[in-house]
Write a protein that holds these residues in place. Structure first.
Motif, PDB file in Angstrom:
ATOM      1  N   VAL A   7       0.881  -0.768  -0.023  1.00  0.00           N
ATOM      2  CA  VAL A   7       0.123   0.433  -0.253  1.00  0.00           C
ATOM      3  C   VAL A   7       0.837   1.342  -0.131  1.00  0.00           C
ATOM      4  CG1 VAL A   7      -1.853   1.542   1.182  1.00  0.00           C
ATOM      5  CG2 VAL A   7      -1.762  -1.448   0.970  1.00  0.00           C
ATOM      6  N   ASP A   8       0.932   2.029  -0.326  1.00  0.00           N
ATOM      7  CA  ASP A   8       0.967   3.625  -0.920  1.00  0.00           C
ATOM      8  C   ASP A   8       1.328   4.129  -0.068  1.00  0.00           C
ATOM      9  OD1 ASP A   8       3.092   5.316  -2.194  1.00  0.00           O
ATOM     10  OD2 ASP A   8       2.306   5.769  -3.298  1.00  0.00           O
ATOM     11  N   PRO A   9       1.397   4.955   0.677  1.00  0.00           N
ATOM     12  CA  PRO A   9       1.167   5.864   1.824  1.00  0.00           C
ATOM     13  C   PRO A   9       0.867   7.327   1.453  1.00  0.00           C
ATOM     14  CG  PRO A   9       3.567   5.828   2.279  1.00  0.00           C
ATOM     15  CD  PRO A   9       3.048   4.574   1.345  1.00  0.00           C
ATOM     16  N   VAL A  10       1.389   7.639   0.125  1.00  0.00           N
ATOM     17  CA  VAL A  10       0.558   8.629  -0.127  1.00  0.00           C
ATOM     18  C   VAL A  10      -0.116   8.448  -2.193  1.00  0.00           C
ATOM     19  CG1 VAL A  10       1.579  10.992  -1.078  1.00  0.00           C
ATOM     20  CG2 VAL A  10       2.848   9.640   0.898  1.00  0.00           C
ATOM     21  N   PRO A  11      -0.972   8.584  -2.074  1.00  0.00           N
ATOM     22  CA  PRO A  11      -1.333   8.795  -2.846  1.00  0.00           C
ATOM     23  C   PRO A  11      -1.464   9.437  -4.047  1.00  0.00           C
ATOM     24  CG  PRO A  11      -3.267   9.872  -1.953  1.00  0.00           C
ATOM     25  CD  PRO A  11      -2.204   9.217  -0.971  1.00  0.00           C
ATOM     26  N   ALA A  12      -1.039   9.052  -5.084  1.00  0.00           N
ATOM     27  CA  ALA A  12      -0.556   9.566  -6.646  1.00  0.00           C
ATOM     28  C   ALA A  12      -1.556  10.912  -7.406  1.00  0.00           C
ATOM     29  CB  ALA A  12      -0.320   8.833  -7.810  1.00  0.00           C
ATOM     30  N   ARG A  13      -0.797  11.291  -6.702  1.00  0.00           N
ATOM     31  CA  ARG A  13      -1.430  12.907  -7.383  1.00  0.00           C
ATOM     32  C   ARG A  13      -2.024  12.699  -9.124  1.00  0.00           C
ATOM     33  NH1 ARG A  13      -0.451  18.438  -4.718  1.00  0.00           N
ATOM     34  NH2 ARG A  13      -0.093  17.416  -2.308  1.00  0.00           N
ATOM     35  N   PRO A  14      -3.592  13.795  -9.365  1.00  0.00           N
ATOM     36  CA  PRO A  14      -3.672  12.999 -10.660  1.00  0.00           C
ATOM     37  C   PRO A  14      -2.960  14.090 -11.373  1.00  0.00           C
ATOM     38  CG  PRO A  14      -5.272  13.940  -9.325  1.00  0.00           C
ATOM     39  CD  PRO A  14      -4.339  13.509  -8.296  1.00  0.00           C
ATOM     40  N   ASP A  15      -2.972  14.313 -13.066  1.00  0.00           N
ATOM     41  CA  ASP A  15      -2.292  15.178 -13.443  1.00  0.00           C
ATOM     42  C   ASP A  15      -3.190  15.637 -14.283  1.00  0.00           C
ATOM     43  OD1 ASP A  15      -0.101  16.565 -14.631  1.00  0.00           O
ATOM     44  OD2 ASP A  15       0.262  14.913 -16.720  1.00  0.00           O
ATOM     45  N   ALA A  16      -3.216  17.010 -14.522  1.00  0.00           N
ATOM     46  CA  ALA A  16      -3.700  17.598 -14.395  1.00  0.00           C
ATOM     47  C   ALA A  16      -3.435  18.179 -16.873  1.00  0.00           C
ATOM     48  CB  ALA A  16      -4.187  18.777 -14.027  1.00  0.00           C
ATOM     49  N   GLY A  17      -2.190  18.385 -15.876  1.00  0.00           N
ATOM     50  CA  GLY A  17      -1.699  19.225 -18.054  1.00  0.00           C
ATOM     51  C   GLY A  17      -1.547  20.146 -17.995  1.00  0.00           C
ATOM     52  N   PRO A  18      -2.229  20.691 -18.565  1.00  0.00           N
ATOM     53  CA  PRO A  18      -1.816  22.348 -19.540  1.00  0.00           C
ATOM     54  C   PRO A  18      -2.191  23.434 -18.402  1.00  0.00           C
ATOM     55  CG  PRO A  18      -2.471  21.109 -21.305  1.00  0.00           C
ATOM     56  CD  PRO A  18      -2.618  20.138 -20.065  1.00  0.00           C
ATOM     57  N   LEU A  19      -3.369  22.660 -17.887  1.00  0.00           N
ATOM     58  CA  LEU A  19      -4.047  22.988 -17.663  1.00  0.00           C
ATOM     59  C   LEU A  19      -3.885  23.462 -15.534  1.00  0.00           C
ATOM     60  CD1 LEU A  19      -7.647  21.831 -17.907  1.00  0.00           C
ATOM     61  CD2 LEU A  19      -6.676  24.139 -18.697  1.00  0.00           C
ATOM     62  N   ALA A  20      -2.814  22.744 -14.883  1.00  0.00           N
ATOM     63  CA  ALA A  20      -2.197  23.218 -13.936  1.00  0.00           C
ATOM     64  C   ALA A  20      -1.609  24.136 -13.832  1.00  0.00           C
ATOM     65  CB  ALA A  20      -1.456  22.284 -13.396  1.00  0.00           C
ATOM     66  N   ARG A  21      -1.080  24.779 -14.366  1.00  0.00           N
ATOM     67  CA  ARG A  21      -0.045  26.846 -15.615  1.00  0.00           C
ATOM     68  C   ARG A  21      -1.185  27.301 -14.873  1.00  0.00           C
ATOM     69  NH1 ARG A  21       2.109  26.614 -20.392  1.00  0.00           N
ATOM     70  NH2 ARG A  21       0.356  25.013 -20.655  1.00  0.00           N
ATOM     71  N   LEU A  22      -2.294  27.256 -14.824  1.00  0.00           N
ATOM     72  CA  LEU A  22      -3.380  28.676 -15.351  1.00  0.00           C
ATOM     73  C   LEU A  22      -4.080  28.437 -13.611  1.00  0.00           C
ATOM     74  CD1 LEU A  22      -5.694  27.693 -18.354  1.00  0.00           C
ATOM     75  CD2 LEU A  22      -3.258  29.319 -17.841  1.00  0.00           C
ATOM     76  N   ARG A  23      -4.679  27.441 -12.852  1.00  0.00           N
ATOM     77  CA  ARG A  23      -4.838  27.475 -11.212  1.00  0.00           C
ATOM     78  C   ARG A  23      -4.327  28.366 -10.796  1.00  0.00           C
ATOM     79  NH1 ARG A  23      -7.816  25.332  -8.843  1.00  0.00           N
ATOM     80  NH2 ARG A  23      -7.537  24.785  -6.243  1.00  0.00           N
ATOM     81  N   PRO A  24      -3.213  29.443 -11.163  1.00  0.00           N
ATOM     82  CA  PRO A  24      -3.260  30.105 -10.058  1.00  0.00           C
ATOM     83  C   PRO A  24      -4.003  31.835  -9.998  1.00  0.00           C
ATOM     84  CG  PRO A  24      -0.287  29.199 -10.714  1.00  0.00           C
ATOM     85  CD  PRO A  24      -1.939  29.137 -11.122  1.00  0.00           C
ATOM     86  N   TYR A  25      -4.185  31.332 -11.382  1.00  0.00           N
ATOM     87  CA  TYR A  25      -4.905  32.771 -12.546  1.00  0.00           C
ATOM     88  C   TYR A  25      -6.557  32.662 -12.527  1.00  0.00           C
ATOM     89  CZ  TYR A  25      -0.086  33.145 -14.016  1.00  0.00           C
ATOM     90  OH  TYR A  25       0.679  33.371 -14.179  1.00  0.00           O
TER      91      TYR A  25
END
Length: 127
Positions: A7-25
């Protein structure tokens, strides 16, 4: 002895792709979209009310605002710029709202700070 799957104690984070760069805005654009939409809607309501008031006052003397006279035409066109501007503001604000909400929804699991936000009853009650 029983074997269990690792069991991985930290689940893998989903990859949002190019939208992750837009999240701060996304949040500032959401706030700007709300402000633009509300201001444009209020402006449109005020302009439509003034336009209706002018048409009512003009028609008291027995004239009709839909006449082909230059005076009626100038009254109809008096608030045309404000109407067009407020409609454009509504469209721009609506597009900003929808785009920022879509980015926030698509990248909703990417914040690393969410784990510390959960408070139990004891922390909330001050015990």
């Amino acid at each position: 002895m029983e074997t269990s799957r690792s069991v991985d104690p930290v689940p893998a984070r989903p990859d949002a792709g190019p939208l992750a760069r837009l999240r701060p805005y996304a949040r500032p654009v959401l706030i700007a979209g709300i402000v633009i939409t509300v201001v444009a809607a209020v402006l449109l309501v005020v302009v439509m009310g003034l336009d209706a008031f002018n048409a009512t006052v003009y028609s008291v003397g027995g004239k009709n605002i839909s006449d082909a006279t230059p005076e009626a035409q100038s009254l109809r066109d008096q608030f045309l710029g404000a109407k067009v501007g407020s409609i454009i503001g509504l469209v721009v604000g609506g597009v900003a709202l929808v785009a920022s909400i879509a980015v926030m929804y698509a990248t909703r699991g990417l914040d690393g700070d969410d784990e510390d936000d959960d408070l139990g009853y004891d922390e909330l009650a001050g015990e």
